[in-house]
Design a protein around this motif. Structure first.
Motif, PDB file in Angstrom:
ATOM      1  N   LEU A   7      -3.807 -10.110  -5.641  1.00  0.00           N
ATOM      2  CA  LEU A   7      -2.544 -11.028  -6.096  1.00  0.00           C
ATOM      3  C   LEU A   7      -2.884 -12.535  -6.099  1.00  0.00           C
ATOM      4  O   LEU A   7      -2.520 -13.148  -7.056  1.00  0.00           O
ATOM      5  N   ARG A   8      -3.792 -12.913  -5.356  1.00  0.00           N
ATOM      6  CA  ARG A   8      -4.116 -14.348  -5.247  1.00  0.00           C
ATOM      7  C   ARG A   8      -4.848 -14.703  -6.765  1.00  0.00           C
ATOM      8  O   ARG A   8      -4.609 -16.086  -7.417  1.00  0.00           O
ATOM      9  N   HIS A   9      -5.602 -13.725  -7.128  1.00  0.00           N
ATOM     10  CA  HIS A   9      -6.332 -13.899  -8.418  1.00  0.00           C
ATOM     11  C   HIS A   9      -5.401 -14.076  -9.547  1.00  0.00           C
ATOM     12  O   HIS A   9      -5.395 -14.762 -10.417  1.00  0.00           O
ATOM     13  N   ALA A  10      -4.399 -13.057  -9.561  1.00  0.00           N
ATOM     14  CA  ALA A  10      -3.443 -13.189 -10.525  1.00  0.00           C
ATOM     15  C   ALA A  10      -2.542 -14.450 -10.601  1.00  0.00           C
ATOM     16  O   ALA A  10      -2.374 -14.767 -11.731  1.00  0.00           O
ATOM     17  N   ILE A  11      -2.310 -14.711  -9.443  1.00  0.00           N
ATOM     18  CA  ILE A  11      -1.431 -16.149  -9.546  1.00  0.00           C
ATOM     19  C   ILE A  11      -2.341 -17.135 -10.183  1.00  0.00           C
ATOM     20  O   ILE A  11      -1.725 -18.012 -10.939  1.00  0.00           O
ATOM     21  N   LYS A  49      10.093  -8.822 -10.244  1.00  0.00           N
ATOM     22  CA  LYS A  49      10.152 -10.237 -10.629  1.00  0.00           C
ATOM     23  C   LYS A  49       8.880 -10.718 -10.909  1.00  0.00           C
ATOM     24  O   LYS A  49       8.444 -11.410 -11.663  1.00  0.00           O
ATOM     25  N   LEU A  50       7.950 -10.428  -9.689  1.00  0.00           N
ATOM     26  CA  LEU A  50       6.545 -10.984  -9.597  1.00  0.00           C
ATOM     27  C   LEU A  50       5.809 -10.533 -10.720  1.00  0.00           C
ATOM     28  O   LEU A  50       4.914 -11.351 -11.445  1.00  0.00           O
ATOM     29  N   SER A  51       5.890  -9.258 -10.956  1.00  0.00           N
ATOM     30  CA  SER A  51       4.909  -8.530 -12.016  1.00  0.00           C
ATOM     31  C   SER A  51       5.561  -9.396 -13.607  1.00  0.00           C
ATOM     32  O   SER A  51       4.455  -9.672 -14.079  1.00  0.00           O
ATOM     33  N   SER A  52       6.826  -9.518 -13.723  1.00  0.00           N
ATOM     34  CA  SER A  52       7.111 -10.232 -14.795  1.00  0.00           C
ATOM     35  C   SER A  52       6.529 -11.546 -15.008  1.00  0.00           C
ATOM     36  O   SER A  52       6.242 -12.083 -16.141  1.00  0.00           O
ATOM     37  N   LEU A  53       6.584 -12.367 -13.857  1.00  0.00           N
ATOM     38  CA  LEU A  53       6.266 -13.741 -13.880  1.00  0.00           C
ATOM     39  C   LEU A  53       4.820 -13.974 -14.123  1.00  0.00           C
ATOM     40  O   LEU A  53       4.348 -14.663 -14.719  1.00  0.00           O
ATOM     41  N   LEU A  54       4.003 -13.007 -13.368  1.00  0.00           N
ATOM     42  CA  LEU A  54       2.740 -13.023 -13.765  1.00  0.00           C
ATOM     43  C   LEU A  54       2.080 -12.419 -14.951  1.00  0.00           C
ATOM     44  O   LEU A  54       0.733 -12.395 -14.908  1.00  0.00           O
ATOM     45  N   SER A  55       3.075 -11.553 -15.677  1.00  0.00           N
ATOM     46  CA  SER A  55       2.608 -10.534 -16.695  1.00  0.00           C
ATOM     47  C   SER A  55       1.518  -9.584 -16.520  1.00  0.00           C
ATOM     48  O   SER A  55       0.674  -9.452 -17.074  1.00  0.00           O
ATOM     49  N   LEU A  56       2.146  -8.939 -15.542  1.00  0.00           N
ATOM     50  CA  LEU A  56       1.173  -7.729 -14.970  1.00  0.00           C
ATOM     51  C   LEU A  56       1.360  -6.628 -15.608  1.00  0.00           C
ATOM     52  O   LEU A  56       2.557  -6.169 -15.996  1.00  0.00           O
ATOM     53  N   GLY A  57       0.435  -5.651 -16.237  1.00  0.00           N
ATOM     54  CA  GLY A  57       0.542  -4.592 -16.563  1.00  0.00           C
ATOM     55  C   GLY A  57       1.017  -3.368 -15.635  1.00  0.00           C
ATOM     56  O   GLY A  57       0.704  -3.821 -14.479  1.00  0.00           O
ATOM     57  N   ASP A  58       1.307  -2.263 -15.876  1.00  0.00           N
ATOM     58  CA  ASP A  58       1.463  -1.244 -14.844  1.00  0.00           C
ATOM     59  C   ASP A  58       0.334  -0.926 -14.056  1.00  0.00           C
ATOM     60  O   ASP A  58       0.534  -0.819 -12.892  1.00  0.00           O
ATOM     61  N   GLU A  60      -2.322  -2.867 -13.340  1.00  0.00           N
ATOM     62  CA  GLU A  60      -2.583  -3.886 -12.327  1.00  0.00           C
ATOM     63  C   GLU A  60      -1.541  -4.226 -11.338  1.00  0.00           C
ATOM     64  O   GLU A  60      -1.903  -4.178 -10.224  1.00  0.00           O
ATOM     65  N   ARG A  61      -0.249  -4.066 -11.597  1.00  0.00           N
ATOM     66  CA  ARG A  61       0.820  -4.165 -10.706  1.00  0.00           C
ATOM     67  C   ARG A  61       0.640  -3.001  -9.370  1.00  0.00           C
ATOM     68  O   ARG A  61       0.657  -3.054  -8.448  1.00  0.00           O
ATOM     69  N   SER A  62       0.424  -1.641 -10.172  1.00  0.00           N
ATOM     70  CA  SER A  62      -0.023  -0.628  -9.069  1.00  0.00           C
ATOM     71  C   SER A  62      -0.988  -0.837  -8.111  1.00  0.00           C
ATOM     72  O   SER A  62      -1.098  -0.825  -6.950  1.00  0.00           O
ATOM     73  N   SER A  63      -2.255  -1.294  -8.827  1.00  0.00           N
ATOM     74  CA  SER A  63      -3.337  -1.933  -8.040  1.00  0.00           C
ATOM     75  C   SER A  63      -3.171  -2.920  -6.909  1.00  0.00           C
ATOM     76  O   SER A  63      -3.714  -2.834  -5.848  1.00  0.00           O
ATOM     77  N   ILE A  64      -2.302  -3.755  -7.320  1.00  0.00           N
ATOM     78  CA  ILE A  64      -2.012  -4.679  -6.462  1.00  0.00           C
ATOM     79  C   ILE A  64      -0.968  -4.526  -5.261  1.00  0.00           C
ATOM     80  O   ILE A  64      -1.361  -4.745  -4.323  1.00  0.00           O
ATOM     81  N   PHE A  65      -0.010  -4.177  -5.718  1.00  0.00           N
ATOM     82  CA  PHE A  65       1.222  -3.925  -4.609  1.00  0.00           C
ATOM     83  C   PHE A  65       1.238  -2.652  -4.150  1.00  0.00           C
ATOM     84  O   PHE A  65       1.829  -2.254  -3.045  1.00  0.00           O
ATOM     85  N   PHE A  66       0.303  -1.536  -4.359  1.00  0.00           N
ATOM     86  CA  PHE A  66       0.295  -0.455  -3.864  1.00  0.00           C
ATOM     87  C   PHE A  66      -1.184   0.126  -3.395  1.00  0.00           C
ATOM     88  O   PHE A  66      -1.419   1.313  -3.509  1.00  0.00           O
ATOM     89  N   ALA A  67      -1.864  -0.906  -3.128  1.00  0.00           N
ATOM     90  CA  ALA A  67      -3.376  -0.721  -2.563  1.00  0.00           C
ATOM     91  C   ALA A  67      -3.212   0.251  -1.407  1.00  0.00           C
ATOM     92  O   ALA A  67      -2.464   0.059  -0.825  1.00  0.00           O
ATOM     93  N   GLN A  68      -4.467   0.897  -1.453  1.00  0.00           N
ATOM     94  CA  GLN A  68      -4.322   1.698  -0.165  1.00  0.00           C
ATOM     95  C   GLN A  68      -5.132   1.045   1.010  1.00  0.00           C
ATOM     96  O   GLN A  68      -6.239   0.344   0.877  1.00  0.00           O
TER      97      GLN A  68
END
Length: 68
Positions: A7-11, A49-58, A60-68
């Motif tokens: 997430l920090r890298h995406a920001i 909202k954050l996914s939209s701001l950072l232009s994350l694809g599905d 990338e969003r899943s790997s960032i926010f739903f990491a195991q």
């Protein structure tokens, strides 16, 4: 659990500042930091909202926010 490093890298890649992101999300910079550091979980609406701001694809969003 959020992948903090990804997430920090995406920001960083987006060029947006934390204060601007927090303002766009309607939260304080302190709250954003707590969410990034996994102290407090992101709400679904905040992830969207954050996914939209950072232009994350599905993927990338899943790997960032739903990491195991």
């Amino acid at each position: 659990m959020t992948d903090t490093m990804a997430l920090r890298h995406a920001i960083e890649k987006s060029g947006l500042k934390y204060g601007r992101i927090a303002a766009e999300m309607g939260i304080s910079s302190y709250t954003l930091q707590k969410k990034i550091d996994n102290v407090v979980e992101f709400k679904a609406s905040e992830i969207a909202k954050l996914s939209s701001l950072l232009s994350l694809g599905d993927t990338e969003r899943s790997s960032i926010f739903f990491a195991q």
